[in-house]
Design a protein around this motif. Structure first.
Motif, short mmCIF file in Angstrom:
data_model
loop_
_atom_site.label_atom_id
_atom_site.label_comp_id
_atom_site.label_asym_id
_atom_site.label_seq_id
_atom_site.Cartn_x
_atom_site.Cartn_y
_atom_site.Cartn_z
N ILE A 412 0.82 -1.21 0.00
CA ILE A 412 0.00 0.00 0.00
C ILE A 412 0.86 1.27 0.00
O ILE A 412 0.43 2.32 0.44
CB ILE A 412 -0.96 0.02 1.21
N SER A 413 2.11 1.14 -0.50
CA SER A 413 3.03 2.27 -0.49
C SER A 413 3.71 2.44 -1.84
O SER A 413 3.99 1.46 -2.53
CB SER A 413 4.11 2.08 0.58
N LYS A 414 3.99 3.68 -2.19
CA LYS A 414 4.91 3.93 -3.29
C LYS A 414 6.28 3.43 -2.88
O LYS A 414 6.63 3.43 -1.70
CB LYS A 414 5.02 5.44 -3.57
N ALA A 415 7.07 3.07 -3.87
CA ALA A 415 8.42 2.61 -3.57
C ALA A 415 9.21 3.68 -2.80
O ALA A 415 9.89 3.39 -1.83
CB ALA A 415 9.16 2.24 -4.85
N LYS A 416 9.08 4.94 -3.24
CA LYS A 416 9.85 6.00 -2.60
C LYS A 416 9.38 6.31 -1.19
O LYS A 416 10.09 6.95 -0.42
CB LYS A 416 9.80 7.27 -3.45
N ASP A 417 8.17 5.86 -0.83
CA ASP A 417 7.62 6.15 0.50
C ASP A 417 7.72 4.98 1.46
O ASP A 417 7.37 5.11 2.63
CB ASP A 417 6.14 6.55 0.39
N PHE A 418 8.18 3.83 0.97
CA PHE A 418 8.18 2.65 1.84
C PHE A 418 9.04 2.85 3.09
O PHE A 418 8.64 2.52 4.19
CB PHE A 418 8.68 1.42 1.07
N GLY A 419 10.25 3.40 2.91
CA GLY A 419 11.12 3.58 4.07
C GLY A 419 10.50 4.46 5.13
O GLY A 419 10.52 4.16 6.32
N LYS A 420 9.89 5.58 4.69
CA LYS A 420 9.25 6.49 5.64
C LYS A 420 8.07 5.82 6.34
O LYS A 420 7.87 6.00 7.53
CB LYS A 420 8.81 7.76 4.93
N ARG A 421 7.29 5.09 5.57
CA ARG A 421 6.11 4.44 6.16
C ARG A 421 6.53 3.35 7.15
O ARG A 421 5.92 3.20 8.21
CB ARG A 421 5.23 3.86 5.05
N TYR A 422 7.55 2.60 6.80
CA TYR A 422 8.01 1.55 7.70
C TYR A 422 8.61 2.16 8.96
O TYR A 422 8.38 1.70 10.08
CB TYR A 422 9.03 0.66 6.99
N GLY A 423 9.40 3.23 8.78
CA GLY A 423 9.99 3.89 9.93
C GLY A 423 8.95 4.52 10.83
O GLY A 423 9.05 4.46 12.06
N THR A 424 7.93 5.13 10.24
CA THR A 424 6.86 5.75 11.02
C THR A 424 6.11 4.70 11.82
O THR A 424 5.79 4.90 13.00
CB THR A 424 5.88 6.50 10.10
N ALA A 425 5.82 3.56 11.20
CA ALA A 425 5.10 2.49 11.89
C ALA A 425 5.87 2.03 13.12
O ALA A 425 5.31 1.91 14.22
CB ALA A 425 4.85 1.32 10.94
N TYR A 426 7.16 1.81 12.97
CA TYR A 426 7.93 1.29 14.09
C TYR A 426 8.37 2.35 15.07
O TYR A 426 8.83 2.04 16.16
CB TYR A 426 9.10 0.44 13.56
N PHE A 427 8.19 3.60 14.71
CA PHE A 427 8.34 4.67 15.69
C PHE A 427 7.28 4.49 16.78
O PHE A 427 7.57 4.59 17.98
CB PHE A 427 8.19 6.03 15.02
N PHE A 428 6.06 4.20 16.36
CA PHE A 428 4.97 3.96 17.32
C PHE A 428 5.14 2.60 18.00
O PHE A 428 4.93 2.48 19.21
CB PHE A 428 3.62 4.03 16.62
N VAL A 429 5.51 1.58 17.24
CA VAL A 429 5.63 0.23 17.80
C VAL A 429 6.69 0.19 18.90
O VAL A 429 6.51 -0.51 19.91
CB VAL A 429 5.97 -0.77 16.68
N SER A 430 7.78 0.93 18.75
CA SER A 430 8.85 0.88 19.75
C SER A 430 8.37 1.35 21.11
O SER A 430 8.84 0.86 22.14
CB SER A 430 10.04 1.73 19.28
N PHE A 431 7.42 2.29 21.15
CA PHE A 431 6.90 2.74 22.44
C PHE A 431 6.02 1.67 23.08
O PHE A 431 5.97 1.54 24.30
CB PHE A 431 6.14 4.06 22.27
#
Length: 483
Positions: A412-431
């Protein structure tokens, strides 16, 4: 618990170098290993039935494989440097992810021996801080890797991890364990993850799936080996020397890894990457605006609840076994069984997802994990055969959800947005990783005991499954489609 590897498309319709610097942003436990060389092939736009959702999401889902006319980097796809880097990644992951998957072997011993007079809730903060720093620190280690290359990030990580284990051997108080294992080892693991995963993307394109398939099992190999080492050495030489032995073994393995690891940072950055600062790259790894996508927002919630549950279970499987009267040896073997069964879970469901759909497969695996906790472990865990069956089923299912996470995100992501989306998701998951262990273990001190913690973990897994179902519904309603 494990970070995703870089994007690779089997048909070679698109190779996005923008992902390589960001793909290491945290996967787990682990992984988060990738099982298929076609891991990031997206579904067709026709899978969207809901017009409103399509308006919000189609921009992210249909442009992933457009040809990039600017890409000029050539990949060796072989040779000494390429394959030595794969070997370095394998060795590094055996240590970094291996110890992460073995924290239960350390926690259970401290609870029953060295820190037996300390409340379990207090002890849990050692491992909560370790988990938080290991996963959350990937945002920074990824940016450091993009800026300074593999060796300059991996070497300090190796020093901190080995030094942290040696320091843990001499600890007797909680604050000492927090600093040595929680902080030192946690930061060390975070620094190792990015170079050990992302370096492969610098050398492989056509054979990237093969290279990742060789390196990523290191996470499970370590998760199998280190609990067995602890089980063998605890009764013979005690906890302090067991930690020292682990530290010396890690020293040898990681020294070899750091000597072998390579990157092509200068060549790739000159052609494809900006010269932005480390902090700028960290900020680029997180994009809260992407939460406006409803399916992505639901997926983030599902990942949060999934890891909230599985980290709690992984950490306290040995402690549960000891609480039910099983031997210390059996409690560590149970953790080994969970990690060993995860080897198949990382790969088989990912391969099947190419045919049956990534969201279909991840919700099925999440449902199996929920079944394992609430139907096998909670009512029947006191019976050894049922407990072993639980370990096998749960290890397979949870490893599958971790491996499928980057695949669903990419779909569900553009290739260029995958890194940001994955990083954003695990920003929340880490808490979530920071608070789940203390909350869960506090429940063991209630009248319900460990059953209370298991019900809590099972409820989290159930919520995760419901959210996966909702995300799948937003994509294709209740139609029989490979989504």
């Amino acid at each position: 618990m494990f970070p995703a590897g870089p994007t690779y498309v089997q048909d070679d319709k698109r190779e996005s170098l923008e992902l390589a610097p960001l793909a290491h942003v945290h996967d787990e436990y682990d992984s988060r290993p990738m099982a298929s060389s076609s891991a990031f092939q997206s579904g067709k736009p026709s899978m969207f039935n809901d017009k409103t959702f399509q308006d919000d999401t189609v921009e992210n889902s249909t442009e992933v494989f457009e040809e990039d006319p600017l890409e000029t980097v050539e990949y060796p796809d072989g040779g000494w440097k390429a394959y030595s880097t794969v070997a370095a990644s394998l060795l590094g992951l055996i240590c970094a992810f291996g110890i992460m998957n073995s924290t239960g072997a350390i926690e259970s011993y401290l609870e029953k021996n060295t820190l037996k007079t300390i409340p379990t809730t207090t002890i849990s903060w050692i491992f909560a801080i370790y988990t938080f720093l290991s996963f959350g620190g990937n945002l920074f280690s990824g940016a450091l890797f993009d800026t300074y290359g593999a060796k300059k990030v991996a070497v300090p990580g190796a020093v901190l991890l080995c030094g942290g284990l040696l320091a843990t051997a001499s600890c007797t108080q909680v604050w000492q364990f927090v600093l040595s294992f929680g902080v030192c080892c946690g930061i060390g693991c975070a620094l190792l993850m990015a170079p050990m995963v992302s370096c492969i993307a610098h050398f492989f394109k056509q054979k990237r799936g093969l290279a990742l398939g060789i390196a990523m099992p290191g996470a499970s190999i370590g998760g199998v080996i280190w609990p067995l080492v602890c089980n063998s050495l605890y009764p013979k030489i005690g906890f302090p020397w067991t930690m020292r032995v682990l530290g010396f073994i890690f020293m040898g393995i990681l020294t070899t890894s750091c000597l072998l690891i390579n990157d092509r940072l200068d060549e790739i950055s000159n052609q494809t990457s900006s010269k932005s600062s480390v902090w700028a790259k960290v900020k680029e790894s997180i994009d809260f605006k992407t939460l406006k996508d409803p399916v992505y927002l639901i997926l983030v919630g599902a990942l949060f609840m999934n890891e909230f549950s599985l980290i709690l279970c992984f950490t306290y499987i040995p402690s549960y076994a000891l609480d039910k009267g099983y031997s210390e040896s059996f409690s560590l073997i149970a953790l080994t069984v969970v990690n060993a069964s995860g080897v198949g879970g990382r790969y088989l469901p990912s391969h099947l997802s190419d045919a049956y759909g990534r969201f279909n497969m991840i919700l099925a695996m999440s449902a199996i994990a929920t079944f394992a906790v609430l139907v096998l472990w909670l009512p029947f865990g006191k019976y050894k055969p049922a407990f072993v069956i639980f370990c096998i089923v749960y290890g397979f299912a949870t490893a599958a959800t971790l491996a499928l996470t980057p695949l669903c995100t990419s779909q569900i992501s553009k290739a260029k947005d995958f890194g940001k989306r994955y990083g954003t998701a695990y920003f929340f998951v880490s808490f979530g990783n920071l608070i789940c262990i203390p909350i869960g273990i506090a429940l063991t001190k209630t009248s319900a005991g460990y059953n209370g913690m298991l019900a809590f973990a099972g409820a989290g897994s159930f919520c995760s499954t419901l959210l996966f179902v909702l995300a799948r519904y937003k994509l294709a309603k209740f139609t029989w489609k490979a989504v």
